[in-house]
Scaffold this motif. Structure first.
Motif, mmCIF file in Angstrom:
data_model
loop_
_atom_site.group_PDB
_atom_site.id
_atom_site.type_symbol
_atom_site.label_atom_id
_atom_site.label_comp_id
_atom_site.label_asym_id
_atom_site.label_seq_id
_atom_site.Cartn_x
_atom_site.Cartn_y
_atom_site.Cartn_z
ATOM 1 N N LEU A 70 -0.693 -0.477 -4.325
ATOM 2 C CA LEU A 70 -1.826 -1.045 -5.047
ATOM 3 C C LEU A 70 -2.379 -2.231 -4.270
ATOM 4 O O LEU A 70 -1.657 -2.866 -3.500
ATOM 5 C CB LEU A 70 -1.384 -1.495 -6.438
ATOM 6 C CG LEU A 70 -0.927 -0.387 -7.385
ATOM 7 C CD1 LEU A 70 -0.378 -0.987 -8.671
ATOM 8 C CD2 LEU A 70 -2.069 0.559 -7.694
ATOM 9 N N PRO A 71 -3.639 -2.553 -4.484
ATOM 10 C CA PRO A 71 -4.226 -3.713 -3.809
ATOM 11 C C PRO A 71 -3.500 -5.010 -4.182
ATOM 12 O O PRO A 71 -2.989 -5.147 -5.293
ATOM 13 C CB PRO A 71 -5.662 -3.749 -4.333
ATOM 14 C CG PRO A 71 -5.919 -2.411 -4.903
ATOM 15 C CD PRO A 71 -4.605 -1.851 -5.318
ATOM 16 N N ARG A 72 -3.433 -5.925 -3.250
ATOM 17 C CA ARG A 72 -2.830 -7.234 -3.504
ATOM 18 C C ARG A 72 -3.513 -7.880 -4.704
ATOM 19 O O ARG A 72 -4.724 -7.817 -4.849
ATOM 20 C CB ARG A 72 -3.005 -8.112 -2.269
ATOM 21 C CG ARG A 72 -2.202 -9.400 -2.351
ATOM 22 C CD ARG A 72 -2.226 -10.127 -1.063
ATOM 23 N NE ARG A 72 -1.729 -9.173 -0.054
ATOM 24 C CZ ARG A 72 -1.725 -9.372 1.250
ATOM 25 N NH1 ARG A 72 -2.189 -10.488 1.726
ATOM 26 N NH2 ARG A 72 -1.277 -8.483 2.082
ATOM 27 N N GLY A 73 -2.707 -8.451 -5.571
ATOM 28 C CA GLY A 73 -3.247 -9.112 -6.751
ATOM 29 C C GLY A 73 -3.454 -8.186 -7.940
ATOM 30 O O GLY A 73 -3.807 -8.651 -9.022
ATOM 31 N N ASP A 74 -3.253 -6.886 -7.772
ATOM 32 C CA ASP A 74 -3.410 -5.946 -8.886
ATOM 33 C C ASP A 74 -2.306 -6.222 -9.904
ATOM 34 O O ASP A 74 -1.125 -6.206 -9.575
ATOM 35 C CB ASP A 74 -3.331 -4.509 -8.382
ATOM 36 C CG ASP A 74 -3.746 -3.495 -9.434
ATOM 37 O OD1 ASP A 74 -3.240 -3.572 -10.570
ATOM 38 O OD2 ASP A 74 -4.557 -2.603 -9.103
ATOM 39 N N ARG A 85 4.408 -3.281 -13.023
ATOM 40 C CA ARG A 85 4.714 -2.059 -13.775
ATOM 41 C C ARG A 85 5.042 -0.905 -12.839
ATOM 42 O O ARG A 85 5.901 -0.091 -13.135
ATOM 43 C CB ARG A 85 3.551 -1.685 -14.689
ATOM 44 C CG ARG A 85 3.421 -2.628 -15.873
ATOM 45 C CD ARG A 85 2.458 -2.110 -16.894
ATOM 46 N NE ARG A 85 1.132 -1.908 -16.304
ATOM 47 C CZ ARG A 85 0.140 -1.248 -16.895
ATOM 48 N NH1 ARG A 85 0.325 -0.726 -18.087
ATOM 49 N NH2 ARG A 85 -1.013 -1.117 -16.312
ATOM 50 N N LEU A 86 4.375 -0.856 -11.702
ATOM 51 C CA LEU A 86 4.646 0.199 -10.731
ATOM 52 C C LEU A 86 6.033 0.020 -10.110
ATOM 53 O O LEU A 86 6.769 0.988 -9.926
ATOM 54 C CB LEU A 86 3.573 0.226 -9.640
ATOM 55 C CG LEU A 86 3.586 1.430 -8.717
ATOM 56 C CD1 LEU A 86 3.406 2.725 -9.497
ATOM 57 C CD2 LEU A 86 2.495 1.303 -7.672
ATOM 58 N N VAL A 87 6.406 -1.218 -9.825
ATOM 59 C CA VAL A 87 7.755 -1.484 -9.307
ATOM 60 C C VAL A 87 8.787 -1.060 -10.343
ATOM 61 O O VAL A 87 9.795 -0.418 -10.013
ATOM 62 C CB VAL A 87 7.914 -2.969 -8.919
ATOM 63 C CG1 VAL A 87 9.375 -3.300 -8.652
ATOM 64 C CG2 VAL A 87 7.061 -3.282 -7.701
ATOM 65 N N ALA A 88 8.559 -1.382 -11.621
ATOM 66 C CA ALA A 88 9.490 -0.977 -12.677
ATOM 67 C C ALA A 88 9.567 0.545 -12.774
ATOM 68 O O ALA A 88 10.645 1.112 -12.957
ATOM 69 C CB ALA A 88 9.065 -1.582 -14.011
#
Length: 159
Positions: free
Chosen positions: A11-15, A20-23
């Motif tokens: 995902l773009p930086r700061g998104d 949630r994606l890491v989780a």
């Protein structure tokens, strides 16, 4: 090897969705969830009638997979969580269980010794196999749990 495919999404930086994606990266992901995830990232609506859910949604801890001949050596259905994978070979009526934490290469079948740790899975796998045969033959009513499992595999639309 046929069902374990790496997925990389950046995902773009700061998104704000990055956490949630890491989780979600600690969960198992069926292919049917890829399109909804990509559409959500792009800010587009879900496809009408599509199955699957975005990786940002609540996840199940158990993944259902299957392979069939001729793409695979044999027909098989499996249930997998982060600790175990149970494989059912319907033609042989045989189960195999692998402890993925201690045997990630799935070399030691521990079904005989440890099947009680996933005691509900054999019946669920047998029901999925029976339902698949009945569907091929054009009949058979399904209970709600088996119907949900089949929809998770991509066989939806018949309740």
């Amino acid at each position: 090897a046929q069902i374990h495919v790496p997925l990389i999404i950046k995902l773009p930086r700061g998104d704000a969705r990055r956490a949630r994606l890491v989780a979600a990266s600690t969960h198992l992901t069926p292919q049917v969830d890829l399109a909804p995830t990509i559409l959500e990232i792009a800010g587009l609506p879900a496809l009408p009638g599509a199955r699957g859910a975005s990786l940002f949604a609540e996840r199940s801890s158990v993944l259902i997979t299957e392979t069939h001949r001729p793409e695979s050596e044999r027909d098989q259905i499996a249930l997998r969580d982060l600790s175990f994978k149970m494989v059912y070979l319907p033609l042989e009526q045989r189960f195999m269980l692998y402890d993925l934490e201690h045997d990630p290469g799935e070399t030691q079948d521990v079904f005989a010794e440890r099947k009680a740790e996933r005691s509900q899975w054999p019946a669920r796998l047998e029901a999925l196999a029976r339902a698949g045969i009945e569907r091929k033959q054009g009949g058979g009513a399904l209970d709600a749990g088996t119907q949900d499992d089949l929809e998770a595999l991509g066989y939806g639309g018949q309740k």
